[in-house]
Scaffold this motif. Structure first.
Motif, short mmCIF file in Angstrom:
data_model
loop_
_atom_site.label_atom_id
_atom_site.label_comp_id
_atom_site.label_asym_id
_atom_site.label_seq_id
_atom_site.Cartn_x
_atom_site.Cartn_y
_atom_site.Cartn_z
N VAL B 67 -37.26 22.16 -37.91
CA VAL B 67 -38.32 23.28 -37.67
C VAL B 67 -39.95 23.44 -38.25
O VAL B 67 -39.69 22.80 -39.54
CB VAL B 67 -37.37 24.53 -38.24
N SER B 68 -40.51 23.75 -37.47
CA SER B 68 -41.93 23.78 -38.17
C SER B 68 -42.39 24.73 -39.02
O SER B 68 -41.60 26.05 -38.72
CB SER B 68 -42.84 23.50 -37.11
N ILE B 69 -43.75 24.73 -39.86
CA ILE B 69 -42.98 26.41 -40.79
C ILE B 69 -44.30 27.16 -40.34
O ILE B 69 -45.14 28.36 -40.65
CB ILE B 69 -43.77 25.90 -42.38
N SER B 70 -44.92 26.07 -39.35
CA SER B 70 -45.92 26.73 -38.67
C SER B 70 -46.33 25.98 -37.36
O SER B 70 -46.00 24.46 -36.65
CB SER B 70 -47.97 26.91 -39.48
N ASP B 71 -46.39 26.60 -36.28
CA ASP B 71 -47.53 25.46 -34.98
C ASP B 71 -47.70 25.24 -35.07
O ASP B 71 -48.04 23.68 -35.05
CB ASP B 71 -47.16 26.76 -33.76
N SER B 72 -49.27 25.20 -36.42
CA SER B 72 -50.22 24.09 -36.45
C SER B 72 -49.60 22.22 -37.75
O SER B 72 -50.08 21.40 -36.95
CB SER B 72 -51.03 24.58 -37.14
N ASP B 73 -48.92 23.53 -37.98
CA ASP B 73 -47.96 21.78 -38.18
C ASP B 73 -46.62 20.80 -37.65
O ASP B 73 -46.27 19.47 -38.12
CB ASP B 73 -47.14 22.61 -39.65
#
Lengths: 270, 270
Positions: B67-73
């Protein structure tokens, strides 16, 4: 970080079903995976880097098969499957005649190892001393060892490789191992025996297990007793030292002991 | 050492059969146990402390549910199951009127966070600035921030607790978040929205995901654009900021997203 270490441990456990036994020589972290596989894990305890780590060993005591490297190194809270002393490749050690006429200190230069006591004992016996090893405590070396180094009565040769070590051990009339801590195992002690060289050591830690007092060396409580022991070295038959190394501290004997243990554990589970 | 950490991880895995899913918010080490149990493990990647750690994530990419905490990350080498933004307890944030008449900087005092740019933008707009947060780079603070602190045009209030934070956010006409790094997620940005406060931010990292440009704030490339954006703040309806926080950054929404993901993973395995 423990990136490579944890990947390495995981790689073994992920293949656990292929092994009859997993031998862990890698400290506490592998224990925490051990309940997740059916394969028994034998953990050799090479020492506790701190008391905090004992907590992990305690938590896995019921499933672990602990091996101590000496009886003296056993922790009272843990259950052990065996004590297995380290073994040497005896081909690297030549039985020597002790004809160099000097006493030898071999190990880290540190107060724990009693380098200064070796200097005192050598001086009082009138025998030259050769000091070989890495300086581990610079202040100690400068204050209590280096002032005595004169290149003849006391020689300091620094770190030595296997060939030079073999030569130094074989030529020494005795190894002085006047430690001031409970050493879990003394590799230089059994290396001396392998070269036929008796050892004068303090009876701390594993020393009473490694040495046969009066047969392969002497256990001494202080410098006075060490001086007296050097005077009685002619009572030691150097062949007994080598024979003891062959029967108790060879790599083959260590491998046999591990194989016996592994077989006993596998048999106990079937 | 990782004594407590590894005992904690092992305790979860040893009970794995009791759980439908294991949620790992605890960095890379739990991954290395994950192939040893049948229970799926969902790992939220809160950041890579170094590039070396990516190696572990890569090694478990085939079985992990990241799971990413933002798409950018997202890291280009990894496969992700979902992006789930952090959620706030919205009860801790009161919609405010922005009637304090000041701009707000909230966060670590560090060049990455653009504290000095907030000072510049405030000065050029003629609005006072309140700086709240922990000094993370002392030299930077002394050289580029502290000289401007005068107690009226620029106030520095240090670290603030939840009550004071709520009051400061609600009274601010805008939060200045002029970052100079790819921030994976900006908690203070969504906290501002929860208080009804628009955000003027650099379009780096997660900012374009967190802010709706022209609706809940402005994305600006430099100080000139930031000054212009402050001049257009009347175009923002503070109720839209709060509404966006309610629909996209509430704890309930985050919990729903995790539950959906867990159910999808469990269903996919049966």
């Amino acid at each position: 970080m423990k990136v490579c270490e944890s990947l390495h441990i995981a790689a073994v456990y992920e293949r656990a079903a292929r092994f009859d036994v997993i031998s862990n020589q890698f400290d506490f972290l592998p224990l925490t995976y051990s309940r997740l596989v059916a394969t028994p894990v034998v953990t050799t305890v090479h020492g506790f880097s701190s008391e905090r780590i004992v907590r992990v060993y305690r938590a896995y005591d019921d499933v672990a098969h602990y091996v101590s490297i000496s009886d003296s190194d056993r922790h009272p809270d843990l259950t052990y499957a065996a004590t297995i002393h380290h073994g040497l490749d005896l081909g690297q050690f030549t039985p020597g005649a002790g004809d160099g006429g000097y006493l030898l200190f071999l190990g880290r230069i540190h107060p724990d190892k009693g380098t200064h006591l070796a200097v005192e004992v050598a001086r009082r016996t009138g025998l030259p001393l050769v000091i070989a090893g890495v300086v581990h405590d610079e202040g100690y070396f400068r204050a209590l060892v280096e002032p005595h180094v004169d290149g003849s009565r006391v020689r300091f040769v620094g770190s030595v490789g296997p060939t030079e070590r073999d030569r130094l051990l074989g030529g020494a009339v005795a190894l002085l191992h006047l430690i001031d801590f409970d050493e879990p195992f003394g590799l230089s002690v059994v290396e001396a025996l392998a070269a036929g060289t008796p050892v004068v050591a303090t009876p701390r830690g594993s020393m009473p297990e490694l040495l046969r007092d009066g047969v392969t060396g002497f256990l001494v409580r202080d410098a006075d007793e060490a001086v007296a022991a050097v005077g009685r070295l002619s009572a030691i038959d150097r062949r007994d030292c080598r024979r003891d190394a062959e029967s108790r501290f060879s790599a083959a004997r260590m491998v046999d002991a591990y194989e016996e243990l592994f077989e006993r554990i596998v048999a106990g589970r079937s």
